[in-house]
Motif scaffolding. Sequence first.
Motif, PDB file in Angstrom:
ATOM      1  N   ASP A 398       0.615  -0.768   0.271  1.00 50.88           N
ATOM      2  CA  ASP A 398      -0.432   0.350  -0.025  1.00 50.88           C
ATOM      3  C   ASP A 398       1.184   1.096   0.059  1.00 50.88           C
ATOM      4  OD1 ASP A 398      -2.268   2.289   0.539  1.00 50.88           O
ATOM      5  OD2 ASP A 398      -2.917   0.639   1.334  1.00 50.88           O
ATOM      6  N   LYS A 399       0.741   1.784  -1.116  1.00 48.91           N
ATOM      7  CA  LYS A 399       1.989   2.976  -1.515  1.00 48.91           C
ATOM      8  C   LYS A 399       1.367   4.172  -0.192  1.00 48.91           C
ATOM      9  CE  LYS A 399       2.681   2.516  -5.751  1.00 48.91           C
ATOM     10  NZ  LYS A 399       2.449   3.095  -7.908  1.00 48.91           N
ATOM     11  N   ALA A 400      -0.376   4.216  -0.101  1.00 50.38           N
ATOM     12  CA  ALA A 400      -0.257   5.544   1.381  1.00 50.38           C
ATOM     13  C   ALA A 400       0.417   5.136   2.355  1.00 50.38           C
ATOM     14  CB  ALA A 400      -1.833   4.883   0.963  1.00 50.38           C
ATOM     15  N   HIS A 401       0.409   3.761   2.714  1.00 54.10           N
ATOM     16  CA  HIS A 401       1.371   2.526   4.224  1.00 54.10           C
ATOM     17  C   HIS A 401       2.093   2.474   4.039  1.00 54.10           C
ATOM     18  CE1 HIS A 401      -3.250   3.556   4.912  1.00 54.10           C
ATOM     19  NE2 HIS A 401      -2.838   4.398   5.005  1.00 54.10           N
ATOM     20  N   ALA A 402       3.342   2.670   3.073  1.00 48.60           N
ATOM     21  CA  ALA A 402       5.195   1.678   2.404  1.00 48.60           C
ATOM     22  C   ALA A 402       5.530   1.246   3.429  1.00 48.60           C
ATOM     23  CB  ALA A 402       5.068   1.962   1.245  1.00 48.60           C
ATOM     24  N   SER A 403       5.732   2.349   4.406  1.00 49.27           N
ATOM     25  CA  SER A 403       6.545   2.196   5.767  1.00 49.27           C
ATOM     26  C   SER A 403       6.078   1.530   6.431  1.00 49.27           C
ATOM     27  CB  SER A 403       7.202   4.044   6.104  1.00 49.27           C
ATOM     28  OG  SER A 403       6.190   4.553   6.511  1.00 49.27           O
ATOM     29  N   GLN A 404       4.949   2.035   7.120  1.00 50.69           N
ATOM     30  CA  GLN A 404       3.847   1.264   8.085  1.00 50.69           C
ATOM     31  C   GLN A 404       4.391  -0.360   7.813  1.00 50.69           C
ATOM     32  OE1 GLN A 404       3.327   2.772  11.036  1.00 50.69           O
ATOM     33  NE2 GLN A 404       3.003   0.736  11.845  1.00 50.69           N
ATOM     34  N   MET A 405       3.920  -0.513   6.628  1.00 54.83           N
ATOM     35  CA  MET A 405       3.096  -2.221   6.318  1.00 54.83           C
ATOM     36  C   MET A 405       4.938  -2.635   6.037  1.00 54.83           C
ATOM     37  SD  MET A 405      -0.112  -2.209   5.866  1.00 54.83           S
ATOM     38  CE  MET A 405       0.724  -4.642   5.560  1.00 54.83           C
ATOM     39  N   ARG A 406       5.796  -2.246   5.732  1.00 55.31           N
ATOM     40  CA  ARG A 406       6.827  -2.333   6.018  1.00 55.31           C
ATOM     41  C   ARG A 406       7.656  -2.907   7.367  1.00 55.31           C
ATOM     42  NH1 ARG A 406       9.487   1.165   2.971  1.00 55.31           N
ATOM     43  NH2 ARG A 406       8.362  -0.447   1.032  1.00 55.31           N
ATOM     44  N   GLU A 407       7.367  -2.169   8.156  1.00 53.94           N
ATOM     45  CA  GLU A 407       7.322  -2.295   9.286  1.00 53.94           C
ATOM     46  C   GLU A 407       7.176  -3.220  10.157  1.00 53.94           C
ATOM     47  OE1 GLU A 407       6.322  -0.375  13.306  1.00 53.94           O
ATOM     48  OE2 GLU A 407       7.677   1.172  12.307  1.00 53.94           O
ATOM     49  N   GLU A 408       5.777  -3.677   9.652  1.00 57.95           N
ATOM     50  CA  GLU A 408       5.035  -4.681  10.386  1.00 57.95           C
ATOM     51  C   GLU A 408       5.547  -6.398  10.238  1.00 57.95           C
ATOM     52  OE1 GLU A 408       2.672  -4.915  12.966  1.00 57.95           O
ATOM     53  OE2 GLU A 408       2.748  -2.936  13.097  1.00 57.95           O
ATOM     54  N   PHE A 409       5.751  -6.024   8.489  1.00 59.50           N
ATOM     55  CA  PHE A 409       6.207  -7.836   7.863  1.00 59.50           C
ATOM     56  C   PHE A 409       7.200  -7.784   9.022  1.00 59.50           C
ATOM     57  CE2 PHE A 409       9.193  -9.807   4.533  1.00 59.50           C
ATOM     58  CZ  PHE A 409       8.492 -10.766   4.323  1.00 59.50           C
ATOM     59  N   LEU A 410       8.694  -6.817   8.991  1.00 56.48           N
ATOM     60  CA  LEU A 410       9.561  -6.772   9.625  1.00 56.48           C
ATOM     61  C   LEU A 410      10.222  -7.523  10.706  1.00 56.48           C
ATOM     62  CD1 LEU A 410      11.728  -3.803   7.801  1.00 56.48           C
ATOM     63  CD2 LEU A 410      12.416  -6.407   6.953  1.00 56.48           C
ATOM     64  N   ARG A 411       9.076  -7.173  11.549  1.00 51.91           N
ATOM     65  CA  ARG A 411       8.511  -7.116  12.841  1.00 51.91           C
ATOM     66  C   ARG A 411       8.378  -8.698  12.489  1.00 51.91           C
ATOM     67  NH1 ARG A 411       4.825  -5.214  17.445  1.00 51.91           N
ATOM     68  NH2 ARG A 411       4.551  -3.244  16.115  1.00 51.91           N
ATOM     69  N   ALA A 412       6.823  -8.966  11.844  1.00 58.33           N
ATOM     70  CA  ALA A 412       6.809 -10.138  11.839  1.00 58.33           C
ATOM     71  C   ALA A 412       7.536 -11.541  11.685  1.00 58.33           C
ATOM     72  CB  ALA A 412       5.814 -10.823  10.696  1.00 58.33           C
ATOM     73  N   MET A 413       8.785 -11.201  10.773  1.00 55.21           N
ATOM     74  CA  MET A 413       9.141 -11.794  10.507  1.00 55.21           C
ATOM     75  C   MET A 413      10.858 -12.199  11.006  1.00 55.21           C
ATOM     76  SD  MET A 413       8.712 -12.781   7.302  1.00 55.21           S
ATOM     77  CE  MET A 413      10.590 -13.838   6.175  1.00 55.21           C
ATOM     78  N   MET A 414      11.167 -11.065  11.986  1.00 57.08           N
ATOM     79  CA  MET A 414      11.948 -11.149  12.908  1.00 57.08           C
ATOM     80  C   MET A 414      11.438 -11.985  14.737  1.00 57.08           C
ATOM     81  SD  MET A 414      14.586  -9.966  14.528  1.00 57.08           S
ATOM     82  CE  MET A 414      15.869  -8.682  14.134  1.00 57.08           C
ATOM     83  N   ALA A 415      10.239 -11.955  14.321  1.00 59.34           N
ATOM     84  CA  ALA A 415       9.726 -12.670  15.373  1.00 59.34           C
ATOM     85  C   ALA A 415       9.569 -14.669  15.131  1.00 59.34           C
ATOM     86  CB  ALA A 415       8.175 -12.462  15.444  1.00 59.34           C
ATOM     87  N   GLY A 416       9.507 -14.309  13.685  1.00 58.81           N
ATOM     88  CA  GLY A 416       9.880 -15.945  13.069  1.00 58.81           C
ATOM     89  C   GLY A 416      11.115 -16.353  13.432  1.00 58.81           C
ATOM     90  N   SER A 417      12.344 -15.488  13.025  1.00 55.84           N
ATOM     91  CA  SER A 417      13.597 -15.885  12.902  1.00 55.84           C
ATOM     92  C   SER A 417      14.114 -16.602  14.416  1.00 55.84           C
ATOM     93  CB  SER A 417      14.138 -15.006  12.684  1.00 55.84           C
ATOM     94  OG  SER A 417      13.799 -14.737  10.879  1.00 55.84           O
ATOM     95  N   VAL A 418      13.107 -15.529  15.376  1.00 50.33           N
ATOM     96  CA  VAL A 418      13.515 -15.196  16.767  1.00 50.33           C
ATOM     97  C   VAL A 418      13.406 -16.736  17.226  1.00 50.33           C
ATOM     98  CG1 VAL A 418      13.713 -14.980  18.650  1.00 50.33           C
ATOM     99  CG2 VAL A 418      14.211 -13.771  17.560  1.00 50.33           C
ATOM    100  N   ALA A 419      12.003 -17.154  16.410  1.00 53.73           N
ATOM    101  CA  ALA A 419      11.576 -18.860  17.394  1.00 53.73           C
ATOM    102  C   ALA A 419      12.036 -19.777  16.571  1.00 53.73           C
ATOM    103  CB  ALA A 419       9.612 -18.579  17.335  1.00 53.73           C
ATOM    104  N   ALA A 420      12.377 -19.596  15.883  1.00 53.17           N
ATOM    105  CA  ALA A 420      13.251 -20.646  15.030  1.00 53.17           C
ATOM    106  C   ALA A 420      14.269 -21.070  15.666  1.00 53.17           C
ATOM    107  CB  ALA A 420      12.990 -21.068  13.327  1.00 53.17           C
ATOM    108  N   GLU A 421      15.400 -20.118  16.299  1.00 51.78           N
ATOM    109  CA  GLU A 421      16.671 -20.153  17.076  1.00 51.78           C
ATOM    110  C   GLU A 421      16.278 -20.657  18.349  1.00 51.78           C
ATOM    111  OE1 GLU A 421      19.204 -19.512  15.505  1.00 51.78           O
ATOM    112  OE2 GLU A 421      19.281 -19.058  13.586  1.00 51.78           O
ATOM    113  N   LEU A 422      15.181 -20.641  18.672  1.00 49.23           N
ATOM    114  CA  LEU A 422      14.696 -20.670  20.118  1.00 49.23           C
ATOM    115  C   LEU A 422      14.483 -22.383  19.510  1.00 49.23           C
ATOM    116  CD1 LEU A 422      13.583 -17.540  21.447  1.00 49.23           C
ATOM    117  CD2 LEU A 422      15.831 -18.405  21.767  1.00 49.23           C
TER     118      LEU A 422
END
Length: 812
Positions: A398-422
Amino acid sequence: MTDFAPLSTAKRWALGSTDKRPTSLGRFELKKLLGRGAQATVWLALDPRLQREVAIKLMRPVEDQDPSVLEHWLREARHVGRLAHPFIVPVFEADVQGRQPYIVFEYVPGKTLAEHLAQQGRCTPHDAVALMVDVLDGLQAAHQAGIVHRDLKPSNIMIDTQRHARVMDFGMAAPVQAVPDSQLASGTPAYLAPEAAAGAAPAPAMDVYSAALVLVELLTGRPLIHQKDAWQALYRVANETLVLPEDLGPGVDDALRAILQRAMAREPGQRYPSAAEFRDALRAWAAPASAPTAASNATLDFLLRRMRHKSDFPALSDSVARIQRVANSEDDSISDLTHEILKDVALTNKLLRLVNSVHFAHAGRGTISTVSRAVSLVGFNAVRNMALSLVLLDHMQDKAHASQMREEFLRAMMAGSVAAELCEPGQAAEEAFIGAMFQNLGRMLCEFYFPEEARQVRALMETGRVEGGEESAALQVLGLGFEDLGVGVARVWGLPESLQRCMRKPLGSPTQRAPEQGVERLRWVAMAANEVASTLLASDAGSLEARLGQIGTRYSRTLALSAAVISEGTLRARHKLVALAEALDLRVAPGTPAARLLQLPPAAGAGPAQDDALGSHELRASETQPLPAVLESQASGAVSVAQVNEVLAAGIQDITNAMVESFQLNDVLRMILETMFRALGFRRMVFCLREARTDLLTGRFGLGEGSDAAVRAMKVPLKAPGDLFAAVCLRGADTLINDATEPKMQARLPEWYRAGLNAPSFLLLPLQIKGQTFALIYADQSTAGGIVVDDKALGLLRTLRNQAVMAFRQAG
């Protein structure tokens, strides 16, 4: 009876005998013609008495009939007027003036299903089923009131502004088991039940049958009975047992087919006994039976309707559902997963960039250039999870909310990566990754589909006065917490119940004793990983490490891991997220919360970070080198000869690497077909293998559009005289038929090929051992001259074919 002048104009208009449009009908002011059918016209009108807009259906005048016929119609129309249901357009009144019948009903802004299909084509399965559930809900209410609709069709169903389907036009309705009236029409031929065409008394089973035909039309984009002539349509209804089309669209599985087949059974007794049972069967298909349906929660249902109103949600739902169905398949799921991913060029390219990133550098030797190889090396679940992640990223743009959507995606991917490492590497790590990532689904959906409400939730949180945190804030704004929204959508998508459970955070503080391995432990891992991701997102550099240490200490006993191990796992996950962002070219602005997720701590012994330390991690286009096998031009269909050869060469290297190690024959064959498929952009491909008993080369698996049907159709008789395919295989000659539409070539094509495939151009690559053909690679295109192969490409194709022969030799 007095023939009032305004009504006379209306009557002449209804009969088509005047060009002058009527301006009134009784007290109603006719404002605009909304539609015209064979039996009636529909007008937008104003009721001056109540100062509201209404819709008026002006029936064709009934001339020279017994007045009791009109009285009978009027009595039934009034009976229908007593129906009150959210998914039925209510009738306000009905009357007859001068033998001119008309019905006044609520004006519903929106489109009919017929208009929707004409403008947008077929619906996705989940969208079609959701609309039909509404229709059946309304029909059930009518049936319980003793009314059969008798004329259900797309033009008699409205889609309102909330994306609800509402049944209208009960002009042909009749009481259950009423004596059929031969003088009045009882429905549209293309949607009639066989017993209705035969003159049987009205019964709910007739509406069930019509609803099934409407649902088929929603899935295919065209009526099952498409004859324009009413008598031809009636003949088919009366004499044929209708068969479902082969192509009901992507995402329609055997379960939904079975539901449709039962609902449109020729014998009424074999159908669902009520509209409610048909509705419940569709609900059970759309959501796991063990969970309550979305319709049981009014708020969730309302939010789902708003999301479906955005054109992307059905496509997102279908993409997730297809990948998930493949994941749940028990037969040949690797091939199916590869097939699903290859349907989307952008998804294929991003996934290959990801598996070649630092994140998976340990998995194989050299560049991975095929999805089949990626699945083989990285693992089925890992590729499935990457595909689901990338589908979310691709659809939630969504161009109008691109930065916020990118932040949400990166947050979700960070959580997934941490969980996999644990977790221990393997199945548990992959389940932890997807579970932790999907704990953010509700927030991500809100940010994309309801950006204004997401802003309100953030504003509430910033006040610091909300007890219960983000869930309470979301509940105040949306009427539903993020968790319930995410789980509700996951249920609609058909995600596994274990994943749905993982998406719900455990209640209370971390336990002092570690739970047993399984979903309960994964829930705690996902919760801890999301807490790490939120802390990385919200903390400044000065306090970050201390806060991460506190999380490690708090969850140490619960996860049966020391705080140091949790810290080390978090650090590995942070490095992997940076590599992932580089691979996907996800750029973030310096100084934003998302930038903190990509800020790595200084290496041991390094000096303190400078203010511009983020500059070294800022992503630039030049940092992400394109893979040899990634053809961005494939999306537009413009592929150069050099690019074709590059993809073929990369695939050959990839297959060579695979065959150096222990390998599965089917994996190598899939890689070979996939390399050819992606390089040359074929429409479809089939790998055929000789059956010793029948001496036939039969299709075993394929890729591309309609490949399942092509696999079934490929049956090459090796000893049939005059068969072009048999002749090619006998000679072992690589053959390109560039224009199979020429009359001379058509005459040489065998009947089995013309009946089952009949492509305008095709390529044949026989596989031989000791001069005997034992297999065949078939590829085709949808246009004559559509396959362009230069000498170098032909040499590379032959190398791939020879790798297949070698794989058979090595496999014994």
